[in-house]
Design a protein around this motif. Structure first.
Motif, short mmCIF file in Angstrom:
data_model
loop_
_atom_site.label_atom_id
_atom_site.label_comp_id
_atom_site.label_asym_id
_atom_site.label_seq_id
_atom_site.Cartn_x
_atom_site.Cartn_y
_atom_site.Cartn_z
N ASP A 63 0.83 -1.20 0.00
CA ASP A 63 0.00 0.00 0.00
C ASP A 63 0.86 1.26 0.00
OD1 ASP A 63 -2.35 -1.41 -0.05
OD2 ASP A 63 -2.74 -1.23 2.11
N GLU A 64 1.92 1.24 0.77
CA GLU A 64 2.81 2.40 0.82
C GLU A 64 3.51 2.59 -0.53
OE1 GLU A 64 6.80 3.45 3.20
OE2 GLU A 64 5.09 2.96 4.50
N LEU A 65 3.92 1.50 -1.13
CA LEU A 65 4.54 1.58 -2.45
C LEU A 65 3.55 2.11 -3.48
CD1 LEU A 65 6.77 0.98 -4.53
CD2 LEU A 65 5.94 -1.38 -4.62
N THR A 66 2.31 1.65 -3.40
CA THR A 66 1.29 2.11 -4.35
C THR A 66 1.06 3.61 -4.23
OG1 THR A 66 0.20 -0.05 -4.31
CG2 THR A 66 -1.10 1.82 -5.09
N ARG A 67 1.06 4.12 -3.01
CA ARG A 67 0.89 5.57 -2.84
C ARG A 67 2.08 6.32 -3.42
NH1 ARG A 67 -1.07 3.67 2.04
NH2 ARG A 67 0.77 4.34 3.23
N ALA A 68 3.26 5.74 -3.31
CA ALA A 68 4.43 6.37 -3.94
C ALA A 68 4.30 6.38 -5.46
CB ALA A 68 5.71 5.63 -3.52
#
Length: 204
Positions: A63-68
């Motif tokens: 999820d954090e990668l997707t937001r990046a």
């Protein structure tokens, strides 16, 4: 948690920043072609030429990668379009921006749609954090269009009294809907029709 996230997302060395940037850029490409769900850690690891531990060093989870990735795609879109939008001083300039949007879709044959639109369709219903990030991205895009229209209207033509907020939303919606149909139909006809209709209304 916020401090830990900030630490991961702010590498202290140029090599670390380059590695993180490569991970995000590669993830953006994979998610654009295969969707977020279709982008696995092993696929990202192999494509970016990094280890799984490096991915998890910079990103706590997918999820954090997707937001990046959402941030990356937003910055790429604005870097491509904002300079043109900032110089809207005539209807010809607005049509030139329209041509850039259409030509980019035409060169791909409609494949892929909009990188933000595709992620929104995939994630918005079940990932609130991604939805918030995407909403902020669309707001930033719409704001760039609005500011361009305000520059156009400041020239006194064609309609200085026009509602720039609603027209910016209409143009953004025309782009998103047109790119979705281009993806399904492999033609930019709908995208061109939608943008041309809004621009004709501005010129009315």
């Amino acid at each position: 948690m916020a401090t830990e996230t900030a630490r991961r997302n702010t590498p202290s060395t140029s090599k670390g920043r380059a590695t993180r940037d490569r991970i995000v850029a590669t993830a953006a490409d994979l998610m654009y072609r295969h969707g977020a769900a279709g982008t696995s850690t092993p696929a990202l690891r192999d494509a970016a030429g990094v280890s799984s531990s490096q991915i998890y060093h910079y990103f706590a989870d997918k999820d954090e990668l997707t937001r990046a990735v959402i941030t990356f795609q937003t910055e790429a879109i604005l870097a491509n379009q904002a300079p043109m939008l900032a110089r809207l001083d005539s209807l010809d300039a607005l049509r030139a921006w329209r041509d850039v949007v259409v030509d980019a879709a035409r060169q791909r044959g409609g494949d892929g749609g909009c990188p933000l639109g595709s992620l929104s369709s995939e994630l918005s219903d079940h990932n609130p954090q991604a939805r918030d990030a995407l909403a902020a991205s669309f707001t930033a895009w719409g704001t760039a269009i609005r500011e361009g229209l305000l520059s156009l209207f400041a020239q006194g033509a064609p309609r200085p009294q026009a509602d720039a907020d609603r027209l910016a939303l209409a143009l953004l919606a025309a782009v998103q809907g047109g790119l979705l149909l281009a993806q399904a139909q492999h033609t930019t006809d709908a995208l061109e029709a939608a943008l041309d209709t809004v621009i004709a209304h501005i010129d009315d």
